[in-house]
Motif scaffolding. Structure first.
Motif, PDB file in Angstrom:
ATOM      1  N   PHE A  84       0.709  -1.159   0.008  1.00 20.37           N
ATOM      2  CA  PHE A  84      -0.070  -0.074   0.007  1.00 20.37           C
ATOM      3  C   PHE A  84       0.962   1.426   0.101  1.00 20.37           C
ATOM      4  O   PHE A  84       0.715   2.208  -0.971  1.00 20.37           O
ATOM      5  CB  PHE A  84      -0.921  -0.080   1.201  1.00 20.37           C
ATOM      6  CG  PHE A  84      -2.340  -0.177   0.976  1.00 20.37           C
ATOM      7  CD1 PHE A  84      -3.040   0.658  -0.040  1.00 20.37           C
ATOM      8  CD2 PHE A  84      -3.152  -1.183   1.343  1.00 20.37           C
ATOM      9  CE1 PHE A  84      -4.298   0.538  -0.454  1.00 20.37           C
ATOM     10  CE2 PHE A  84      -4.373  -1.552   1.018  1.00 20.37           C
ATOM     11  CZ  PHE A  84      -5.129  -0.755   0.124  1.00 20.37           C
ATOM     12  N   SER A 115      -5.383  -2.004   8.745  1.00 21.44           N
ATOM     13  CA  SER A 115      -6.448  -2.561   8.245  1.00 21.44           C
ATOM     14  C   SER A 115      -7.736  -2.667   9.328  1.00 21.44           C
ATOM     15  O   SER A 115      -7.530  -2.220  10.406  1.00 21.44           O
ATOM     16  CB  SER A 115      -6.228  -4.033   7.944  1.00 21.44           C
ATOM     17  OG  SER A 115      -7.665  -4.708   7.649  1.00 21.44           O
ATOM     18  N   LEU A 244      -7.893   0.655  -5.080  1.00 24.19           N
ATOM     19  CA  LEU A 244      -8.436  -0.457  -4.319  1.00 24.19           C
ATOM     20  C   LEU A 244      -8.642  -1.656  -5.270  1.00 24.19           C
ATOM     21  O   LEU A 244      -8.445  -2.832  -4.724  1.00 24.19           O
ATOM     22  CB  LEU A 244      -9.806  -0.179  -3.689  1.00 24.19           C
ATOM     23  CG  LEU A 244     -10.646  -1.425  -3.178  1.00 24.19           C
ATOM     24  CD1 LEU A 244      -9.998  -1.779  -1.812  1.00 24.19           C
ATOM     25  CD2 LEU A 244     -11.970  -0.778  -2.909  1.00 24.19           C
ATOM     26  N   VAL A 247      -5.038  -3.382  -5.323  1.00 23.97           N
ATOM     27  CA  VAL A 247      -4.581  -4.274  -4.129  1.00 23.97           C
ATOM     28  C   VAL A 247      -5.665  -5.486  -4.042  1.00 23.97           C
ATOM     29  O   VAL A 247      -5.157  -6.579  -3.778  1.00 23.97           O
ATOM     30  CB  VAL A 247      -5.202  -3.414  -3.122  1.00 23.97           C
ATOM     31  CG1 VAL A 247      -4.764  -4.161  -1.511  1.00 23.97           C
ATOM     32  CG2 VAL A 247      -4.048  -2.082  -2.902  1.00 23.97           C
ATOM     33  N   LEU A 248      -6.793  -5.369  -4.344  1.00 20.02           N
ATOM     34  CA  LEU A 248      -7.831  -6.559  -4.434  1.00 20.02           C
ATOM     35  C   LEU A 248      -7.423  -7.680  -5.300  1.00 20.02           C
ATOM     36  O   LEU A 248      -6.988  -8.976  -5.144  1.00 20.02           O
ATOM     37  CB  LEU A 248      -9.172  -6.276  -4.775  1.00 20.02           C
ATOM     38  CG  LEU A 248     -10.170  -5.402  -3.859  1.00 20.02           C
ATOM     39  CD1 LEU A 248     -11.265  -4.966  -4.726  1.00 20.02           C
ATOM     40  CD2 LEU A 248     -10.270  -6.331  -2.745  1.00 20.02           C
ATOM     41  N   THR A 251      -3.962  -9.116  -3.876  1.00 22.69           N
ATOM     42  CA  THR A 251      -3.894  -9.964  -2.893  1.00 22.69           C
ATOM     43  C   THR A 251      -4.807 -11.353  -3.249  1.00 22.69           C
ATOM     44  O   THR A 251      -4.273 -12.572  -2.707  1.00 22.69           O
ATOM     45  CB  THR A 251      -5.124  -9.419  -1.780  1.00 22.69           C
ATOM     46  OG1 THR A 251      -6.315  -8.918  -2.178  1.00 22.69           O
ATOM     47  CG2 THR A 251      -4.427  -8.342  -0.915  1.00 22.69           C
ATOM     48  N   VAL A 269      -7.524 -11.294   1.279  1.00 27.16           N
ATOM     49  CA  VAL A 269      -8.319 -10.344   0.360  1.00 27.16           C
ATOM     50  C   VAL A 269      -8.926  -9.125   1.072  1.00 27.16           C
ATOM     51  O   VAL A 269      -8.816  -7.796   1.090  1.00 27.16           O
ATOM     52  CB  VAL A 269      -9.406 -10.860  -0.506  1.00 27.16           C
ATOM     53  CG1 VAL A 269     -10.166  -9.573  -1.222  1.00 27.16           C
ATOM     54  CG2 VAL A 269      -8.647 -11.618  -1.622  1.00 27.16           C
ATOM     55  N   SER A 273      -6.873  -5.437   1.938  1.00 29.98           N
ATOM     56  CA  SER A 273      -7.212  -4.530   0.804  1.00 29.98           C
ATOM     57  C   SER A 273      -8.082  -3.171   1.541  1.00 29.98           C
ATOM     58  O   SER A 273      -8.224  -2.069   1.122  1.00 29.98           O
ATOM     59  CB  SER A 273      -8.251  -5.350   0.090  1.00 29.98           C
ATOM     60  OG  SER A 273      -9.258  -5.489   0.401  1.00 29.98           O
ATOM     61  N   LYS A 274      -8.102  -3.184   3.105  1.00 31.38           N
ATOM     62  CA  LYS A 274      -9.036  -2.075   3.635  1.00 31.38           C
ATOM     63  C   LYS A 274      -8.372  -1.412   4.481  1.00 31.38           C
ATOM     64  O   LYS A 274      -7.102  -1.906   5.434  1.00 31.38           O
ATOM     65  CB  LYS A 274     -10.297  -2.985   4.494  1.00 31.38           C
ATOM     66  CG  LYS A 274     -10.994  -3.528   3.503  1.00 31.38           C
ATOM     67  CD  LYS A 274     -12.087  -4.639   4.089  1.00 31.38           C
ATOM     68  CE  LYS A 274     -13.193  -3.846   4.413  1.00 31.38           C
ATOM     69  NZ  LYS A 274     -13.307  -3.801   5.848  1.00 31.38           N
ATOM     70  N   GLN A 306     -14.426   1.375  -0.210  1.00 29.40           N
ATOM     71  CA  GLN A 306     -14.177  -0.001   0.118  1.00 29.40           C
ATOM     72  C   GLN A 306     -15.236  -0.870   0.907  1.00 29.40           C
ATOM     73  O   GLN A 306     -15.488  -2.163   0.536  1.00 29.40           O
ATOM     74  CB  GLN A 306     -12.977  -0.135   1.155  1.00 29.40           C
ATOM     75  CG  GLN A 306     -13.374   0.316   2.562  1.00 29.40           C
ATOM     76  CD  GLN A 306     -12.051   0.288   3.559  1.00 29.40           C
ATOM     77  OE1 GLN A 306     -11.027   0.276   3.188  1.00 29.40           O
ATOM     78  NE2 GLN A 306     -12.526   0.433   4.798  1.00 29.40           N
ATOM     79  N   CYS A 310     -16.228  -4.338  -1.360  1.00 30.60           N
ATOM     80  CA  CYS A 310     -16.066  -5.444  -0.506  1.00 30.60           C
ATOM     81  C   CYS A 310     -17.452  -6.075  -0.153  1.00 30.60           C
ATOM     82  O   CYS A 310     -17.574  -7.327   0.151  1.00 30.60           O
ATOM     83  CB  CYS A 310     -15.272  -5.163   0.951  1.00 30.60           C
ATOM     84  SG  CYS A 310     -13.677  -4.838   0.383  1.00 30.60           S
TER      85      CYS A 310
END
Length: 343
Positions: A84, A115, A244, A247-248, A251, A269, A273-274, A306, A310
């Motif tokens: 990140f 996170s 985002l 990164v998703l 992961t 994930v 990602s958060k 997010q 998500c």
């Protein structure tokens, strides 16, 4: 885990509506003069209480027990505090063409945060992932973030003159010490806290709203909104959505490359990602007392993105049909006489 279809109605977090309402209140009725000092002091006390409650809630024993899955937890930490921030630094190429220096600083601060805990666990559970692993990974991220996020912010943002040494010490005094006090007193107050979860939840959220009101009131009085053109905010939304999405994808790919099972991949994930709004807003108020509103704005926007994305992923993966378990092996006992008997 195929790419999910978007539902007709995207989820909207009621708490975000309260946050936006608080920002609107600060815009219309900002605290000034003596009232601003009183609000700021009250917000400081609320932040200390907030981190005391965080420390009292986190079970140290459960976190230590979760060390058995060190590969998963290490991967979550690497995504949170290495991938990140690297992506945040890469976004420097967008300044000043697409992002203003102020918005970029807030975006970079966002990438340094830990996170989330509650929503990471909830989404992992909805998706039928490894919720126990999510508890440990999110807990580790929060524990590490109390110390590591201010250090990363001091290293990566100090070149802009944004962080002074006393601000980092303020993190220790206002956030870390109450957090450790909560950990030390947990054994005596955990049961009481369990019986009053609703009230404490209101304290949590009320504390954050107070921090938001204090920060955005100071921003209104200081005239920071004149620095935020609407096209710049629109570009920020697109950049955060792309961040985002990247990164998703990373992961999900890491989970497969490292050979994690379905449940662990889902935990990776969501935990990786958060970013935590609850931790980020108080940290911004301590680290950036003169510009907390500007630093917090990218985080508030990312929070809603997010949650929507998500939630879609969790519902889609939770509705998937899991592979049927392998049939139990048939055991055949062969007696001395040679006659087989199935059992």
């Amino acid at each position: 885990m195929p790419f999910p279809k978007l539902p007709r109605r995207l989820p909207f977090d009621p708490y975000l509506a309260a946050l936006l309402g608080t920002v609107a209140l600060a815009a219309l009725l900002p605290a000034r003069a003596a009232a601003a000092t009183a609000v700021s002091d009250t917000a400081d006390g609320a932040v200390a209480l907030l981190f005391f409650l965080y420390g009292a809630r986190l079970s140290t024993r459960e976190a230590l027990d979760g060390l058995k899955q060190w590969r998963l937890h290490g991967t979550v930490l690497a995504v949170t505090y290495v991938l990140f921030p690297l992506l945040g630094l890469a976004c420097r190429a967008l300044v000043p063409g697409l992002l203003s220096p102020q918005l970029y600083q807030g975006l970079l601060f966002l990438t340094l945060l830990p996170s989330t805990v509650q929503s990471s666990i909830a989404f992992t559970s909805i998706a039928r992932g490894n919720a126990a692993a999510a508890v440990c990974s999110a807990t580790f991220s929060s524990l590490v973030g109390v110390v590591l996020t201010p250090l990363l912010a001091a290293a990566l943002l100090s070149t802009q003159g944004r962080i002074a040494a006393h601000s980092v010490l303020g993190i220790v005094e206002q956030l870390l010490l109450p957090f450790l006090a909560g950990q030390l007193l947990r054994r005596w107050i955990a049961a009481w806290m369990g019986r009053h979860r609703r009230v404490l939840g209101l304290v949590d959220r009320g504390s954050i709203l107070l921090v938001v009101y204090s920060a955005f009131s100071a921003g209104m009085v200081g005239g920071i909104w004149s620095q935020l053109p609407l096209p710049g905010l629109a570009v920020l939304l697109v950049v955060e959505a792309a961040l985002l999405a990247l990164v998703l994808c990373c992961t999900a790919l890491l989970g497969r490359r490292l050979g994690f099972g379905r449940g662990d991949r889902i935990a990776l994930v969501f935990c990786g990602s958060k970013k935590s709004l609850a931790a980020g807003l108080p940290m911004a108020s301590v680290l950036f007392p003169g510009s907390a509103a500007l630093m917090a704005l990218p985080l508030m926007l990312f929070h809603q993105i997010q949650l929507m994305v998500c939630a879609v992923l969790a519902r889609r993966w939770g509705a998937e049909e899991l592979p049927a378990p392998a049939p139990a092996p048939v055991v055949v006992a062969v007696p001395v006489g040679g006659q087989g008997t199935e059992t």
